[in-house]
Scaffold this motif. Structure first.
Motif, PDB file in Angstrom:
ATOM      1  N   PRO A 124       0.793  -0.982   0.104  1.00 21.54           N
ATOM      2  CA  PRO A 124      -0.044  -0.022  -0.043  1.00 21.54           C
ATOM      3  C   PRO A 124       0.884   1.297   0.419  1.00 21.54           C
ATOM      4  N   ARG A 125      -0.058   1.511  -0.979  1.00 16.33           N
ATOM      5  CA  ARG A 125       0.832   3.115  -0.600  1.00 16.33           C
ATOM      6  C   ARG A 125       0.664   4.119   0.348  1.00 16.33           C
ATOM      7  N   PRO A 126       1.487   5.340   0.773  1.00 16.02           N
ATOM      8  CA  PRO A 126       1.371   6.495   1.781  1.00 16.02           C
ATOM      9  C   PRO A 126      -0.222   6.667   1.887  1.00 16.02           C
ATOM     10  N   GLU A 127      -0.642   7.027   0.729  1.00 14.59           N
ATOM     11  CA  GLU A 127      -2.149   7.463   0.578  1.00 14.59           C
ATOM     12  C   GLU A 127      -3.575   6.535   1.076  1.00 14.59           C
ATOM     13  N   TYR A 128      -2.961   5.348   0.470  1.00 16.35           N
ATOM     14  CA  TYR A 128      -3.969   4.363   0.926  1.00 16.35           C
ATOM     15  C   TYR A 128      -4.229   3.885   2.527  1.00 16.35           C
ATOM     16  N   LEU A 129      -2.366   4.513   2.944  1.00 12.18           N
ATOM     17  CA  LEU A 129      -2.792   4.039   4.960  1.00 12.18           C
ATOM     18  C   LEU A 129      -3.539   5.305   5.028  1.00 12.18           C
ATOM     19  N   GLU A 130      -2.770   7.135   4.848  1.00 10.54           N
ATOM     20  CA  GLU A 130      -3.634   7.711   5.328  1.00 10.54           C
ATOM     21  C   GLU A 130      -4.987   7.020   4.953  1.00 10.54           C
ATOM     22  N   ARG A 131      -5.976   7.452   4.108  1.00 11.99           N
ATOM     23  CA  ARG A 131      -7.195   7.435   3.573  1.00 11.99           C
ATOM     24  C   ARG A 131      -7.553   6.157   4.866  1.00 11.99           C
ATOM     25  N   ALA A 132      -7.138   5.120   4.645  1.00 14.01           N
ATOM     26  CA  ALA A 132      -8.299   3.932   5.628  1.00 14.01           C
ATOM     27  C   ALA A 132      -7.998   4.655   7.254  1.00 14.01           C
ATOM     28  N   ALA A 180       3.159   3.197   7.500  1.00 19.20           N
ATOM     29  CA  ALA A 180       4.109   4.086   6.539  1.00 19.20           C
ATOM     30  C   ALA A 180       5.739   4.077   6.838  1.00 19.20           C
ATOM     31  N   LYS A 181       5.732   4.219   7.067  1.00 18.48           N
ATOM     32  CA  LYS A 181       7.281   4.361   7.223  1.00 18.48           C
ATOM     33  C   LYS A 181       7.990   3.165   7.336  1.00 18.48           C
TER      34      LYS A 181
END
Length: 276
Positions: free
Chosen positions: A59-67, A81-82
């Protein structure tokens, strides 16, 4: 670039991505959301949600942020994300990048292609597409991203001294085509303007050459120690034996003395660019 397929050869990366996928699934199920509902809420397809949760996609950072937002995780998911960012790259690249981030001086002689720390994105991509057996397009992009990420070394403060000796043939081989090579030569000229970077060329006509045994890299670390690195075909080897490192340092010093000076090298690269 889409979410990348995880390289099967990297067990460390697989373990991290599998654990992240498992946590995402637990958070989603706790929120009583079906994969399709969750995908719609975060702006991704249901199929991708399944693959991420199964550890088959990174998953890209944006995926994790939205989740994190949709699931009300309070930053707990976004914080992964790190770990995910590190797992995106092959282990040997992560290990080398850590060394480079801790170096005060690095010297590299490269005789087959332009050194990875000097490459443009297009040049790196062309190299990875030449790899046999062939990489899939997702893996090509994963490798390119890892190589570009290593170039963060130029932004370190205090800046390490970086010296490179390139074999003339590497500056003439049109990897990716003439325009890709031309832009690569322009990148070399641009980097050579940095005060902590010196680029030299080993001309083909040089009679004396201490680097005929192959490419090499020597890194002097902040703690006062030095290590070498050698990569040939399927082997990537870190050299820590002080006696072997001493041999590499001696050879690299001789290579630099036998190559064109930095000023002569820039003029030489300018000449090749004009011919390209």
């Amino acid at each position: 670039m889409s979410e990348e397929e995880l390289g099967l050869e990297d067990d460390d990366s697989r373990a991290v991505i599998t654990a992240v996928g498992r946590q995402l699934k637990l958070w989603r199920e706790a929120a009583r959301l079906k994969p399709a509902e969750f995908g719609t809420a975060i702006g991704y397809g249901e199929n991708l949600v399944y693959k991420v949760e199964a550890g088959k996609r990174i998953p890209r950072p944006e995926y994790l942020e939205r989740a994190d937002e949709v699931l009300g995780a309070g930053g707990k998911i976004a914080a992964m994300a790190k770990d995910v960012a590190e797992a995106r790259y092959p282990k040997k690249v992560r290990d080398l990048a850590k060394l480079e981030a801790n170096t005060v001086e690095m010297g590299a002689y490269t005789n087959t292609v332009v050194d990875g720390l000097l490459q443009t994105e297009d040049y790196a991509r062309a190299l990875y597409r030449l790899r046999r057996p062939a990489y899939g397009e997702d893996e090509v992009e994963r490798q390119v991203a890892a190589r570009m990420d290593r170039q963060h070394i130029y932004q370190l403060s205090p800046a390490p001294l970086l010296t490179f000796v390139q074999e003339e043939a590497t500056l003439r081989r049109p990897v990716g085509g003439r325009m890709v090579l031309r832009h690569q030569l322009e990148r070399l000229l641009e980097l050579a303007k940095l005060r902590h970077v010196e680029i030299q060329v080993m001309p083909t006509e040089a009679e004396e050459h201490a680097g005929l045994a192959g490419s090499l890299r020597v890194l002097k670390l902040k703690g006062g120690t030095a290590v070498g690195h050698d990569e040939v075909q399927l082997t990537s080897r870190l050299i820590s034996d002080p006696r072997e490192v001493q041999v590499l340092e001696m050879r690299y010093g001789m290579i630099r003395a036998q190559a064109l000076t930095p000023r002569e090298s820039l003029a030489f690269i300018e000449k090749i660019r004009g011919e390209t």
